[in-house]
Write a protein that holds these residues in place. Structure first.
Motif, short mmCIF file in Angstrom:
data_model
loop_
_atom_site.label_atom_id
_atom_site.label_comp_id
_atom_site.label_asym_id
_atom_site.label_seq_id
_atom_site.Cartn_x
_atom_site.Cartn_y
_atom_site.Cartn_z
N LEU A 1 0.81 -1.21 0.00
CA LEU A 1 0.00 0.00 0.00
C LEU A 1 0.85 1.27 0.00
CD1 LEU A 1 -2.75 -1.07 2.57
CD2 LEU A 1 -2.99 -0.86 0.09
N ALA A 2 2.00 1.23 0.67
CA ALA A 2 2.84 2.43 0.75
C ALA A 2 3.37 2.85 -0.62
CB ALA A 2 4.00 2.18 1.71
N ARG A 3 3.49 1.90 -1.53
CA ARG A 3 3.94 2.25 -2.88
C ARG A 3 2.86 2.97 -3.67
NH1 ARG A 3 6.04 -3.07 -2.81
NH2 ARG A 3 4.33 -3.76 -4.16
N VAL A 4 1.60 2.76 -3.29
CA VAL A 4 0.47 3.42 -3.97
C VAL A 4 -0.48 3.97 -2.91
CG1 VAL A 4 0.49 2.24 -6.20
CG2 VAL A 4 -0.47 1.08 -4.23
N PRO A 5 -0.06 5.00 -2.16
CA PRO A 5 -0.86 5.48 -1.02
C PRO A 5 -2.25 5.98 -1.38
CG PRO A 5 0.96 6.98 -1.50
CD PRO A 5 1.20 5.75 -2.30
N GLY B 1 -3.05 4.47 9.14
CA GLY B 1 -2.65 5.74 9.74
C GLY B 1 -1.22 6.08 9.43
N GLU B 2 -0.33 5.10 9.51
CA GLU B 2 1.09 5.33 9.24
C GLU B 2 1.31 5.75 7.79
OE1 GLU B 2 5.35 4.30 8.50
OE2 GLU B 2 3.54 3.67 7.45
N SER C 1 1.05 12.29 3.51
CA SER C 1 0.70 13.70 3.67
C SER C 1 1.95 14.54 3.93
CB SER C 1 -0.30 13.85 4.82
OG SER C 1 -0.62 15.20 5.03
N ALA C 2 2.84 14.03 4.76
CA ALA C 2 4.07 14.77 5.05
C ALA C 2 4.93 14.92 3.79
CB ALA C 2 4.85 14.05 6.15
N ALA C 3 4.97 13.87 2.98
CA ALA C 3 5.75 13.93 1.74
C ALA C 3 5.19 14.98 0.80
CB ALA C 3 5.77 12.56 1.07
N ARG C 4 3.84 15.06 0.71
CA ARG C 4 3.23 16.08 -0.14
C ARG C 4 3.55 17.49 0.37
NH1 ARG C 4 -1.19 12.39 -0.23
NH2 ARG C 4 -2.23 13.55 1.43
N ARG C 5 3.53 17.67 1.69
CA ARG C 5 3.84 18.99 2.25
C ARG C 5 5.28 19.39 1.94
NH1 ARG C 5 1.12 17.01 6.75
NH2 ARG C 5 3.07 16.77 7.89
N ARG C 6 6.19 18.42 2.07
CA ARG C 6 7.60 18.72 1.79
C ARG C 6 7.78 19.10 0.32
NH1 ARG C 6 8.43 14.38 5.39
NH2 ARG C 6 8.62 12.91 3.67
N THR C 7 7.03 18.44 -0.56
CA THR C 7 7.14 18.75 -1.99
C THR C 7 6.55 20.12 -2.30
OG1 THR C 7 6.97 16.39 -2.54
CG2 THR C 7 6.49 17.96 -4.30
N ALA D 1 10.09 11.40 10.38
CA ALA D 1 10.09 10.86 9.01
C ALA D 1 10.68 9.46 8.95
CB ALA D 1 10.86 11.79 8.08
N MET D 2 11.28 9.00 10.04
CA MET D 2 11.89 7.67 10.05
C MET D 2 10.85 6.57 9.93
SD MET D 2 14.84 8.00 12.99
CE MET D 2 16.29 9.01 12.74
N ASP D 3 11.25 5.46 9.31
CA ASP D 3 10.36 4.32 9.17
C ASP D 3 10.42 3.48 10.44
OD1 ASP D 3 8.88 2.12 8.50
OD2 ASP D 3 10.17 1.45 6.86
N THR D 4 9.45 3.68 11.32
CA THR D 4 9.38 2.91 12.57
C THR D 4 8.18 1.97 12.55
OG1 THR D 4 8.08 4.68 13.63
CG2 THR D 4 10.48 4.77 13.88
N TYR D 5 7.64 1.72 11.35
CA TYR D 5 6.42 0.91 11.26
C TYR D 5 6.61 -0.47 11.87
CZ TYR D 5 2.77 -2.02 9.30
OH TYR D 5 1.73 -2.91 9.17
N GLU D 6 7.68 -1.16 11.51
CA GLU D 6 7.81 -2.54 11.98
C GLU D 6 8.02 -2.61 13.49
OE1 GLU D 6 10.48 -6.50 11.09
OE2 GLU D 6 9.86 -5.23 9.42
N ALA D 7 8.75 -1.66 14.06
CA ALA D 7 8.94 -1.66 15.51
C ALA D 7 7.59 -1.50 16.21
CB ALA D 7 9.89 -0.53 15.91
N GLY D 8 6.76 -0.58 15.71
CA GLY D 8 5.43 -0.41 16.28
C GLY D 8 4.56 -1.62 16.05
N LEU D 9 4.68 -2.22 14.87
CA LEU D 9 3.89 -3.41 14.54
C LEU D 9 4.23 -4.56 15.49
CD1 LEU D 9 2.01 -5.02 12.64
CD2 LEU D 9 4.04 -5.47 11.21
N ARG D 10 5.50 -4.76 15.73
CA ARG D 10 5.91 -5.86 16.62
C ARG D 10 5.38 -5.64 18.04
NH1 ARG D 10 9.28 -9.60 14.69
NH2 ARG D 10 10.21 -9.23 12.64
N ALA D 11 5.40 -4.41 18.48
CA ALA D 11 4.86 -4.10 19.82
C ALA D 11 3.35 -4.34 19.83
CB ALA D 11 5.17 -2.65 20.18
#
Length: 215
Positions: free
Chosen positions: A94-98, A148-149, A155-161, A196-206
């Motif tokens: 999904l992240a490749r096609v948000p 949510g992630e 959204s943050a990427a669009r704002r930076r652009t 901006a760091m990718d912390t998805y997996e750490a949160g997922l494991r928790a």
């Protein structure tokens, strides 16, 4: 130069899906209309309606086309790790096609080709000790976290652009009142980098650890 005569080439569903997806990725889901799609294809709206009856059917066609490239990784035997691997695959697809997340969360549309994800996650949760109802609830919690992630980062990427310089939020964190908000002031201008760091997996494991019963 030779002038082409006669009828224009007939449209295909694959051509319609590809053009619709390009429109969405360039201009957003709201920009996709049957009339605009017809213009992009160099056809009439009636020619498009010959293949898809309405916008919902068009979106389903695009979802099916995107789902055809989804990840189905090899899964380990241990239920908790199986949950993590399947959920990570769902996230990365999904992240490749948000824009797909926007479609899935704003309407009741869903591609049957993507049912592998909830099926695999629910099965792994049941193998980890949850009943069927609890496993469905566990899947929904993972889904909410994943969606949510993805939405926040997109959204943050669009704002930076869109912003040549720093965003409003970044400027706020550059000058936080240290007396009132000492921890935020300590983070300061590193806020954008850290969030901006990718912390998805750490949160997922928790999350998975909290969802499955301890043995």
């Amino acid at each position: 130069m030779e002038t082409r005569t006669g009828r224009p080439p007939r449209l295909s569903r694959a051509q319609i899906a590809a053009t619709a997806r390009e429109l969405i990725e360039t201009h957003g889901v709201q920009a996709l209309t049957m009339r605009r799609l017809a213009t992009e294809l160099g056809a009439t709206p009636m020619a498009v309606y010959h293949h898809v009856r309405n916008k919902d059917e068009l979106l389903l066609l695009v979802l099916d086309e995107a789902a055809a490239g989804m990840q189905r990784p090899e899964l380990p035997g241990e239920p908790g790790e199986r949950l993590v691997i399947a959920s990570r695959a769902m996230h990365d697809t999904l992240a490749r096609v948000p824009w797909i997340v926007e479609v899935l969360t704003s309407d009741d549309l869903f591609s049957p080709a993507a049912l592998w994800y909830p099926e695999t996650i629910i099965e792994a949760a049941m193998a980890g000790g949850l009943g069927l109802d609890e496993a469905v609830h566990a899947y929904r919690k993972i889904w909410y976290y994943t969606v949510g992630e993805i939405l926040v980062h997109a959204s943050a990427a669009r704002r930076r652009t869109a912003n040549a310089g720093k965003t409003f939020r970044e400027r706020i964190f550059d000058d936080v009142d240290a007396a009132q908000f000492p921890r935020l002031a300590e983070v300061g201008e590193r806020w954008a980098e850290l969030t901006a760091m990718d912390t998805y997996e750490a949160g997922l494991r928790a999350l998975v650890a909290g969802l499955l019963p301890t043995r």
